[in-house]
Write a protein that holds these residues in place. Structure first.
Motif, PDB file in Angstrom:
ATOM      1  N   TYR A  27      -2.257 -15.722  -5.446  1.00  0.00           N
ATOM      2  CA  TYR A  27      -1.504 -15.396  -4.048  1.00  0.00           C
ATOM      3  C   TYR A  27      -0.165 -15.078  -4.044  1.00  0.00           C
ATOM      4  O   TYR A  27       0.354 -14.598  -3.296  1.00  0.00           O
ATOM      5  N   ASN A  28       0.592 -15.345  -4.882  1.00  0.00           N
ATOM      6  CA  ASN A  28       1.851 -14.883  -5.253  1.00  0.00           C
ATOM      7  C   ASN A  28       2.045 -13.453  -5.990  1.00  0.00           C
ATOM      8  O   ASN A  28       3.037 -12.873  -5.779  1.00  0.00           O
ATOM      9  N   LEU A  29       1.013 -13.173  -6.527  1.00  0.00           N
ATOM     10  CA  LEU A  29       1.038 -12.082  -7.204  1.00  0.00           C
ATOM     11  C   LEU A  29       0.682 -10.706  -6.214  1.00  0.00           C
ATOM     12  O   LEU A  29      -0.022 -10.903  -5.346  1.00  0.00           O
ATOM     13  N   ASN A  30       1.683  -9.810  -6.382  1.00  0.00           N
ATOM     14  CA  ASN A  30       1.408  -8.283  -5.730  1.00  0.00           C
ATOM     15  C   ASN A  30       0.278  -7.622  -6.377  1.00  0.00           C
ATOM     16  O   ASN A  30       0.684  -7.050  -7.142  1.00  0.00           O
ATOM     17  N   LEU A  31      -0.905  -7.804  -5.820  1.00  0.00           N
ATOM     18  CA  LEU A  31      -2.182  -6.968  -6.335  1.00  0.00           C
ATOM     19  C   LEU A  31      -2.282  -5.606  -5.787  1.00  0.00           C
ATOM     20  O   LEU A  31      -3.364  -5.103  -5.548  1.00  0.00           O
ATOM     21  N   ARG A  32      -1.225  -4.917  -5.416  1.00  0.00           N
ATOM     22  CA  ARG A  32      -1.404  -3.789  -4.864  1.00  0.00           C
ATOM     23  C   ARG A  32      -0.584  -2.451  -5.844  1.00  0.00           C
ATOM     24  O   ARG A  32       0.518  -2.912  -6.333  1.00  0.00           O
ATOM     25  N   SER A  33      -1.247  -1.582  -5.722  1.00  0.00           N
ATOM     26  CA  SER A  33      -0.651  -0.475  -6.542  1.00  0.00           C
ATOM     27  C   SER A  33      -0.030   0.558  -5.719  1.00  0.00           C
ATOM     28  O   SER A  33      -0.872   0.934  -4.785  1.00  0.00           O
ATOM     29  N   GLY A  34       0.778   1.380  -5.963  1.00  0.00           N
ATOM     30  CA  GLY A  34       1.305   2.635  -5.415  1.00  0.00           C
ATOM     31  C   GLY A  34       1.241   3.875  -6.111  1.00  0.00           C
ATOM     32  O   GLY A  34       0.886   3.676  -7.215  1.00  0.00           O
ATOM     33  N   ALA A  35       1.384   4.823  -5.470  1.00  0.00           N
ATOM     34  CA  ALA A  35       1.294   6.151  -6.323  1.00  0.00           C
ATOM     35  C   ALA A  35       2.771   6.889  -5.981  1.00  0.00           C
ATOM     36  O   ALA A  35       3.375   6.797  -4.941  1.00  0.00           O
ATOM     37  N   ILE A  36       3.214   7.185  -7.210  1.00  0.00           N
ATOM     38  CA  ILE A  36       4.622   8.112  -7.170  1.00  0.00           C
ATOM     39  C   ILE A  36       4.343   9.238  -7.579  1.00  0.00           C
ATOM     40  O   ILE A  36       3.056   9.795  -8.100  1.00  0.00           O
ATOM     41  N   GLN A  37       5.217  10.215  -7.370  1.00  0.00           N
ATOM     42  CA  GLN A  37       4.994  11.686  -7.627  1.00  0.00           C
ATOM     43  C   GLN A  37       3.499  12.531  -7.427  1.00  0.00           C
ATOM     44  O   GLN A  37       2.882  12.892  -8.282  1.00  0.00           O
ATOM     45  N   VAL A  38       3.137  12.193  -6.151  1.00  0.00           N
ATOM     46  CA  VAL A  38       1.737  12.622  -5.621  1.00  0.00           C
ATOM     47  C   VAL A  38       1.568  14.166  -6.099  1.00  0.00           C
ATOM     48  O   VAL A  38       0.296  14.489  -6.719  1.00  0.00           O
ATOM     49  N   VAL A  39       2.655  14.910  -5.531  1.00  0.00           N
ATOM     50  CA  VAL A  39       2.457  16.389  -5.653  1.00  0.00           C
ATOM     51  C   VAL A  39       2.315  16.795  -7.114  1.00  0.00           C
ATOM     52  O   VAL A  39       1.381  17.626  -7.733  1.00  0.00           O
ATOM     53  N   PRO A  40       3.353  16.484  -7.990  1.00  0.00           N
ATOM     54  CA  PRO A  40       2.994  17.029  -9.350  1.00  0.00           C
ATOM     55  C   PRO A  40       1.777  16.552 -10.127  1.00  0.00           C
ATOM     56  O   PRO A  40       1.209  17.361 -10.770  1.00  0.00           O
ATOM     57  N   GLY A  41       1.548  15.519  -9.783  1.00  0.00           N
ATOM     58  CA  GLY A  41       0.291  14.867 -10.381  1.00  0.00           C
ATOM     59  C   GLY A  41      -0.976  15.514 -10.085  1.00  0.00           C
ATOM     60  O   GLY A  41      -1.920  16.036 -10.759  1.00  0.00           O
ATOM     61  N   ALA A  42      -0.807  15.709  -8.692  1.00  0.00           N
ATOM     62  CA  ALA A  42      -2.128  16.474  -8.096  1.00  0.00           C
ATOM     63  C   ALA A  42      -2.087  18.016  -8.680  1.00  0.00           C
ATOM     64  O   ALA A  42      -3.216  18.503  -9.081  1.00  0.00           O
ATOM     65  N   LEU A  43      -0.910  18.368  -8.862  1.00  0.00           N
ATOM     66  CA  LEU A  43      -0.804  19.871  -9.152  1.00  0.00           C
ATOM     67  C   LEU A  43      -1.243  19.880 -10.759  1.00  0.00           C
ATOM     68  O   LEU A  43      -2.284  20.852 -11.216  1.00  0.00           O
TER      69      LEU A  43
END
Lengths: 497, 169
Positions: free
Chosen positions: B83-99
C-alpha cells in the motif's frame, strides 16, 4: 558422443576453470564461519592456482597450431582462440591480484566475486571460440550476466548499484537487438553454423536487408567492446564499479568482443579473395559500417576524455578510444587486420591494467579517484609516478614503449589496405589522446599538493604487480616481429569447415 | 473453409498478442500490466502451435505463463508494503519513442517483404520433443552445458543480492 569426448582433450583450460569454480563455491560454503582474513586468503589462493593452471595449459596449447572444430562445430580451436586464451587468463590473474590490494574490496566476502571471475574467464574463451550463432549468443550472455553481478558487487554502495542497473538496462536492449539480428540471419540462411552462413550468403545477394541485420548484430558486439554509439553505459559503469572490476571490464570483455567480431565478420560474412585478403559476401558493404563505427568511436572517446576530472571516467573514455583504434584494424579485411588486433590487445592488456593498478594503489592513500588528488605525487612516490608515466606513454603510443608497437601494427595494416584517410583520422586522434594522458602526468609531477600527504607504503605484492606490468611495456619493442607468428596462427582461421 | 477458420484464429490471436503487449507498455497499473503479459505470452504459445512446434508451445506455457509470470504476480501482490508502494508507471518521451518504434517497424516490414526466406512446406507436423532431446544431448551438448553454467551464476547472483540486502540493513 565420441566427438564430445574427443573434444575434451582440446578443452582443458576451460575444464580447469570450471573445476576451480566448483572448488571455490564449496570452499566458500565451508569457510563461511571462519574469520574473513583466512577464508579470503584460501579462496584467493584456489582461484589463483586455477587461473595459473589455465594459463599454463593454454600457453602449451598455443604450440599446436593445427586447427580443429570441437563439440560438433560449436567451437573452433584454432590460432585465434589459441592467442586469446592466454590473454584472458593473464587479465584475470592481474585483476585477482588487484582485487587483493583494492581498498574498496577490503572487508567484503569475496567468494561469489571469485566464482564469477572464474566463470567469466571461461565464458570469454567460449566467446572467442564460437563458430555457431547459438554459442555466440550464449557465451556473450554468460559474460554479460557475470559482469552485471561483478559491477554491482558492493551492494551497500549506491554508485555500484546504479552502475549495475544501468549496465543491465543497456545490456538487455543491445543483446535483445543482437538476438533479433541473429534470428533474422538464421531465417535468411537457414543455418546457425558460421561456415554454413557464409556458404548460404555467397549464393545470393541479400543487399540492404542483410545490412540492417548486421547493424543489429553490431549493436550487441559494439556493446561488449564499448564502441560508440553503443558506449553510453561505459563511463558510468566504469566509475561506479569496484576498480578491479573496472580494470577487468576494460580488457577482458573488450578482447572477447573483438574475437567475436573477427569470427562473425571475417568468417561468416566474408570469403577468401586470395593473398590473405577477404571479400564481403551477400551484397552488404559491412566494411563501410565498421569504418563509420571506428571513426565515431575514436573521435568521441578522445574528445570526451579531454573533459574528464575523474581518473576512472578518463580511463573509460580512453578505453572507448582504444576500441576505435582496434576497429580501424578490423576494417582492413585481411589476415593482417586480425594480426594487428591480436597484437594490440596483447599489449593493451599490460598498459591499461597497469594504469588501473596505479589508480588502485594510489586510492589506498588518497581515498579519491579525482585527478586533482594526484597533485604532488612525484614527491610522495617517485616509483608510482614513473610507473604511471610508463603506462600512460605506452597508451599514447610513444616509442620506446610497447604501445608504439601496437599502434604501428594497426596503422601499417590500415595503410597497406589502401585506407590512407582512415589512418590520417587515427593519427589525429592519437595526437588528441596525448593531451589528456599528459594532463594526468602534469598534475602528478608539477602541481603542488595542498594539505597533509601521508607517504605511500608498498607491499611486496604491489612491487611484484608493478614489475609484472611495467616490464612488458618497457621491453615491448624487443618483440618486434615475433608477433608475426600470430599471422601463422590466424591463417588457420579460415581453414576449418 | 478450414483454412479460413485457421486464418481467422491466427489473426484473432495476433490481435490479442499485439493489444495486450501494447497495454503492458502503456498501462499505468503494474498489476494490470502483469495480467496483460499473461495474455501476450499465451498468444505466442498459440503461434508456436501454428508453426508445428509442440514442445516449444508447451514450454512457453509452462515456463513463461506458469512460472515466470506467476512469480512476477506473487512478487507484486505479496510485497507486504504494497500500500505504500507506488505501483504506477508513467511514460516519458512518448513522441521520440513512438517515432523510433515506427521506424523499426517499417524497416522490418520492408525486410520481411524483400528477403527470400526460402520457406519450405514441411508437411503435417509431428511430435518434436524426441528430436529436440537428441539434439540437446548430441550436437548441442556444449550450449546445453553452458546454459547450466549461466543458470548457476544467475542463481548465485540472485542469492548474493538478496542476502546482502537482508544482512546489512
Amino acid at each position: 558422443m565420441s566427438d564430445a569426448l574427443q573434444s575434451l582433450s582440446r578443452f582443458i583450460p576451460e575444464l580447469i576453470l570450471m573445476g576451480a569454480l566448483a572448488v571455490v563455491i564449496v570452499a566458500d560454503l565451508i569457510t563461511q564461519r571462519r574469520p574473513l582474513k583466512s577464508s579470503t586468503d584460501l579462496l584467493n589462493g584456489i582461484t589463483l592456482v586455477g587461473l595459473f593452471a589455465a594459463l599454463v595449459t593454454s600457453w602449451q596449447a598455443l604450440g599446436t597450431v593445427e586447427a580443429q572444430s570441437l563439440f560438433a562445430s560449436m567451437l573452433a580451436d584454432d590460432g585465434l582462440l589459441g592467442v586469446f586464451r592466454p590473454i584472458f587468463c593473464l587479465t584475470s590473474i592481474v585483476v585477482l591480484l588487484l582485487g587483493m590490494r583494492s581498498k574498496e574490496l577490503e572487508g567484503v566476502r569475496l567468494g561469489e566475486m571469485l566464482a564469477l571471475l572464474l566463470t567469466v574467464t571461461a565464458a570469454l574463451m567460449w566467446m572467442a571460440g564460437s563458430v555457431n550463432l547459438v554459442m555466440i549468443y550464449l557465451s556473450l550472455e554468460t559474460v554479460s550476466v557475470a559482469s552485471y553481478l561483478m559491477v554491482g558487487y558492493l551492494s551497500s554502495d549506491r554508485l555500484s548499484n546504479e552502475a549495475s542497473l544501468k549496465y543491465i538496462l543497456f545490456g538487455a536492449v543491445s543483446t535483445g537487438a543482437m538476438l533479433f539480428g541473429l534470428s533474422l540471419l538464421y531465417g535468411m540462411t537457414g543455418t546457425l553454423d558460421l561456415y554454413g552462413v557464409r556458404a548460404a550468403l555467397a549464393e545470393g545477394a541479400f543487399g540492404p536487408g542483410l545490412l540492417f541485420v548486421l547493424i543489429l548484430i553490431a549493436a550487441g558486439i559494439g556493446f561488449k567492446i564499448a564502441a560508440a554509439p553503443f558506449h553510453f553505459w561505459c563511463p558510468d559503469v566504469y566509475t561506479g564499479a569496484p576498480t578491479p572490476v573496472t580494470a577487468f571490464l576494460s580488457v577482458g570483455p573488450k578482447a572477447a568482443g573483438f574475437a567475436v567480431l573477427i569470427r562473425f565478420f571475417y568468417l561468416g560474412m566474408a570469403e577468401p579473395a586470395g593473398g590473405g585478403a577477404l571479400a564481403p559476401v551477400g551484397g552488404a558493404d559491412w566494411q563501410m559500417l565498421l569504418m563509420m563505427l571506428a571513426v565515431i568511436t575514436m573521435t568521441l572517446g578522445n574528445v570526451a576524455a579531454l573533459l574528464q576530472t575523474n581518473v576512472k571516467r578518463l580511463l573509460a573514455y580512453s578505453s572507448i578510444a582504444h576500441a576505435g583504434t582496434m576497429l580501424m584494424a578490423a576494417c582492413v579485411l585481411s589476415v593482417e587486420g586480425v594480426q594487428a588486433i591480436a597484437a594490440y590487445l596483447a599489449i593493451y592488456l599490460f598498459m591499461n591494467l597497469g594504469a588501473f593498478a596505479v589508480v588502485i594503489l594510489a586510492h589506498r592513500v588518497t581515498g579519491s579517484f579525482e585527478i586533482d588528488s594526484y597533485a604532488g605525487f612525484w614527491k610522495r612516490s617517485p616509483l608510482l609516478t614513473v610507473a604511471m608515466g610508463i603506462f600512460l606513454f605506452s597508451l599514447m603510443g610513444i616509442p620506446p614503449f610497447a604501445g608504439f608497437l601496437a599502434k604501428w601494427y594497426v596503422f601499417a595494416a590500415v595503410i597497406n589496405a589502401g585506407l590512407g584517410w582512415l589512418a590520417v583520422i587515427g593519427v589525429l586522434n592519437a595526437a588528441v589522446a596525448a593531451f589528456y594522458y599528459v594532463k594526468v602526468l602534469r598534475v602528478m609531477v608539477i602541481d603542488q599538493e595542498t594539505g597533509p600527504t601521508p607517504a605511500l607504503a608498498f607491499s611486496r605484492l604491489d612491487l611484484a604487480l608493478l614489475v609484472l606490468l611495467v616490464v612488458p611495456n618497457v621491453l615491448g619493442l624487443l618483440f618486434w616481429g615475433s608477433l608475426d607468428r600470430v599471422t601463422e596462427y590466424s591463417q588457420t582461421l579460415l581453414e576449418l569447415g | 473453409m478450414e483454412s479460413m477458420a485457421s486464418a481467422a484464429i491466427f489473426y484473432g490471436v495476433a490481435a490479442l498478442v499485439l493489444g495486450s503487449a501494447l497495454y503492458v507498455v502503456v498501462g499505468k497499473n503494474l498489476v494490470h500490466s502483469a495480467f496483460a503479459l499473461v495474455a501476450a505470452f499465451f498468444g505466442v504459445a498459440v503461434f508456436y502451435v501454428y508453426l508445428g512446434a509442440d514442445f516449444l508451445a508447451g514450454a512457453q506455457v509452462l515456463i513463461y505463463v506458469g512460472g515466470i509470470l506467476t512469480l512476477l504476480l506473487f512478487g507484486v501482490m505479496l510485497t507486504n508494503r504494497i500500500y505504500n508502494l507506488n505501483l504506477r508507471s508513467g511514460a516519458i518521451q512518448v513522441v521520440p519513442g513512438a517515432l523510433s518504434a515506427g521506424l523499426v517497424f517499417a524497416l522490418l516490414v520492408w525486410i520481411i517483404q524483400s528477403v527470400d526466406w526460402g520457406a519450405m512446406d514441411v508437411g503435417d507436423p509431428g511430435p518434436t520433443s524426441e528430436s529436440i532431446g537428441r539434439l540437446l544431448m548430441g550436437d548441442y551438448l556444449l550450449p546445453f552445458e553452458i546454459a547450466s553454467v549461466l543458470l548457476l551464476i544467475a542463481l548465485m547472483g540472485a542469492a548474493m543480492l538478496v542476502r546482502r540486502r537482508g544482512g546489512s540493513s
